[in-house]
Write a protein that holds these residues in place. Sequence first.
Motif, short mmCIF file in Angstrom:
data_model
loop_
_atom_site.label_atom_id
_atom_site.label_comp_id
_atom_site.label_asym_id
_atom_site.label_seq_id
_atom_site.Cartn_x
_atom_site.Cartn_y
_atom_site.Cartn_z
N PRO A 87 -1.77 16.06 -1.21
CA PRO A 87 -1.31 15.75 -2.58
C PRO A 87 0.20 15.56 -2.69
CG PRO A 87 -2.96 17.50 -2.62
CD PRO A 87 -2.66 17.24 -1.18
N LEU A 88 0.97 16.33 -1.92
CA LEU A 88 2.43 16.14 -1.96
C LEU A 88 2.81 14.75 -1.47
CD1 LEU A 88 5.24 17.27 -2.44
CD2 LEU A 88 5.20 18.19 -0.11
N ALA A 89 2.14 14.28 -0.41
CA ALA A 89 2.40 12.92 0.08
C ALA A 89 2.00 11.89 -0.97
CB ALA A 89 1.65 12.68 1.39
N VAL A 90 0.91 12.15 -1.70
CA VAL A 90 0.49 11.22 -2.75
C VAL A 90 1.55 11.13 -3.85
CG1 VAL A 90 -1.23 10.81 -4.54
CG2 VAL A 90 -1.95 11.55 -2.28
N VAL A 91 2.03 12.29 -4.31
CA VAL A 91 3.02 12.31 -5.39
C VAL A 91 4.31 11.61 -4.96
CG1 VAL A 91 4.45 13.81 -6.83
CG2 VAL A 91 2.05 14.39 -6.43
N LEU A 92 4.80 11.96 -3.76
CA LEU A 92 6.06 11.36 -3.29
C LEU A 92 5.91 9.87 -3.05
CD1 LEU A 92 7.31 14.13 -0.82
CD2 LEU A 92 8.02 13.72 -3.18
N SER A 93 4.78 9.44 -2.49
CA SER A 93 4.60 8.01 -2.23
C SER A 93 4.47 7.22 -3.52
CB SER A 93 3.36 7.80 -1.36
OG SER A 93 2.19 8.29 -2.01
N VAL A 94 3.75 7.76 -4.51
CA VAL A 94 3.64 7.06 -5.80
C VAL A 94 5.00 6.96 -6.48
CG1 VAL A 94 2.66 7.20 -8.12
CG2 VAL A 94 1.21 7.63 -6.14
N ALA A 95 5.78 8.06 -6.45
CA ALA A 95 7.11 8.03 -7.06
C ALA A 95 8.02 7.03 -6.35
CB ALA A 95 7.72 9.43 -7.03
N ALA A 96 8.01 7.04 -5.01
CA ALA A 96 8.86 6.10 -4.27
C ALA A 96 8.41 4.66 -4.49
CB ALA A 96 8.82 6.45 -2.78
N GLY A 97 7.09 4.43 -4.47
CA GLY A 97 6.61 3.07 -4.71
C GLY A 97 6.95 2.56 -6.09
N GLY A 98 6.85 3.45 -7.10
CA GLY A 98 7.22 3.04 -8.45
C GLY A 98 8.69 2.75 -8.60
N MET A 99 9.55 3.53 -7.92
CA MET A 99 10.99 3.27 -7.98
C MET A 99 11.37 1.99 -7.26
SD MET A 99 12.43 7.14 -7.33
CE MET A 99 14.13 6.56 -7.28
N ILE A 100 10.66 1.66 -6.19
CA ILE A 100 11.02 0.48 -5.40
C ILE A 100 10.47 -0.80 -6.02
CG2 ILE A 100 10.71 -0.65 -3.17
CD1 ILE A 100 10.72 2.12 -1.91
N ALA A 101 9.19 -0.78 -6.41
CA ALA A 101 8.54 -2.03 -6.84
C ALA A 101 7.76 -1.88 -8.13
CB ALA A 101 7.61 -2.54 -5.73
N GLY A 102 8.03 -0.86 -8.93
CA GLY A 102 7.35 -0.75 -10.22
C GLY A 102 5.89 -0.37 -10.08
N ILE A 103 5.08 -0.93 -11.00
CA ILE A 103 3.65 -0.59 -11.02
C ILE A 103 2.97 -1.07 -9.74
CG2 ILE A 103 1.48 -0.98 -12.24
CD1 ILE A 103 3.04 -1.22 -14.80
N GLY A 104 3.34 -2.25 -9.25
CA GLY A 104 2.74 -2.75 -8.02
C GLY A 104 3.01 -1.83 -6.84
N GLY A 105 4.25 -1.33 -6.75
CA GLY A 105 4.57 -0.39 -5.67
C GLY A 105 3.80 0.91 -5.79
N ALA A 106 3.59 1.40 -7.03
CA ALA A 106 2.82 2.62 -7.21
C ALA A 106 1.36 2.42 -6.82
CB ALA A 106 2.91 3.08 -8.66
N VAL A 107 0.82 1.21 -7.03
CA VAL A 107 -0.58 0.94 -6.69
C VAL A 107 -0.77 0.92 -5.17
CG1 VAL A 107 -2.41 -0.80 -6.81
CG2 VAL A 107 -1.09 -0.24 -8.84
N VAL A 108 0.15 0.27 -4.46
CA VAL A 108 -0.05 0.09 -3.01
C VAL A 108 0.52 1.23 -2.19
CG1 VAL A 108 0.03 -2.41 -3.33
CG2 VAL A 108 2.11 -1.19 -2.68
#
Length: 468
Positions: free
Chosen positions: A379-400
């Motif tokens: 779960p920690l990896a999920v939270v950090l990856s979603v946050a990083a993806g959202g900061m880098i590429a917005g909603i699309g980054g959070a999805v992938v």
Amino acid sequence: MSKLPGWLGQLGAELTRLGERLDERRAEAVAEDDAAHAESAVTAGAPAGEAGSAADHVPPPPAYAPSVSARPDPVAAIPWGMRVAAEAGWRLLVLAGTLWVLMRVISAVQLVVLAFVAALLVTAMLQPTVARLRRYGLPRGLATAVTAILGFVIMGLVGWFVVWQVMDNIDTLSDKVRTGIDDLKNWLLDSPFHVTDKQINDIAKNLSDTVGTNTEAITSAGLQGVTVMVELLTGMLLAMFSTLFLLYDGKRIWHWVLKLVPAQARPGVAGAGPRAWRTLTAYVRGTVIVALIDAIFIGLGIFFLDVPMAVPLAVFIFLFAFIPLVGAVVSGALAVVVALVTQGVFTALMVLAVVLAVQQIEGHILQPFILGRAVRVHPLAVVLSVAAGGMIAGIGGAVVAVPLVAVTNTVVGYLRTYGQEESRRHSPPPHGSTSLDAASKPAPGSPPEEFDDGSDEEPVPADESKKL
């Protein structure tokens, strides 16, 4: 007095003989040292002539000379921990620089990258249908066309249905929102929070002034929205074309990618590729099933609680389920807010109870049962990856972000195991009973697994892939 000169002469003769004896002993000691140096030079493999010449040109220091210690090597003077930290530090700097350059390149072509990743996700969802149609006897081109057309038509109909429902209920919803705001205002006036009518009017006036002063910003945001719509349509077209080619010619594309990998690393990459694809397919299938169950049950709860736009809210819940953790919170909060402003506090609390109950069932039963061990990410990896993806590429980054982390975890785990088996394979052969255990295990260089896309092509053997 006549005998004194004779004694002095005898004393001088004795001193002279003593000096000669000291000189002889010193010469004998020097000769012994020269012989010892010559013997050590011969033992070390040097020619005797060179040893003799070295002894002649570089005489050893006398025995009474003080010993002077040589200066240590500067590398040896540095502590071991500092040397290890320096070695790791410059390698980390190289990796950080490479990652920075890669991120700059990705940000420059962000639209293309997101479109291709979306195509991979859609391909992972549609590829089993193509394989099933191939088993039924349809040609590859026809099976790909039927699957792609049906998939795109279904997604288009879902989008059209959502827009139609929103446009059809927007007037009713706006009236209910006004009524809900008036009810909320009256509740605040009668509440124990001591809110006055003047304070509420001041808040409304401030909001109106903020909108009036930021009209230009809102207009520019609208113009940017047009640009975003154009980019969205372009990305959708790129994703559609990429999906078609991946469904039709995915195996050949994978074999071409293997040609770009160095020959020594090619067997490991060829084995990691199918496992990464299975992980991605399992993630997409499991996420679609879980999102569909969430949307159906929460949508039914909203519908029976008489909340407006139950079907569009259910579709939003389905779409936001592809963003782990954050999507469930946002979609659930949206449903609760709509229920609050349209039906009141009690209905909003009931909707909140339904959303929490379905999400608890999803987290503790559906995801472990459907996804299983194929896509296990902390779960920690999920939270950090979603946050990083959202900061880098917005909603699309959070999805992938999460499927990227899951695939990376699978690839790194396989390559680590493959490297250990490869090193064990090149180590000295075992003896005794352990040799039977080693013989029962498949060799790491065995032919890698292939993608199961339902095609009739012969897989490329391992030795052929090494020659590519």
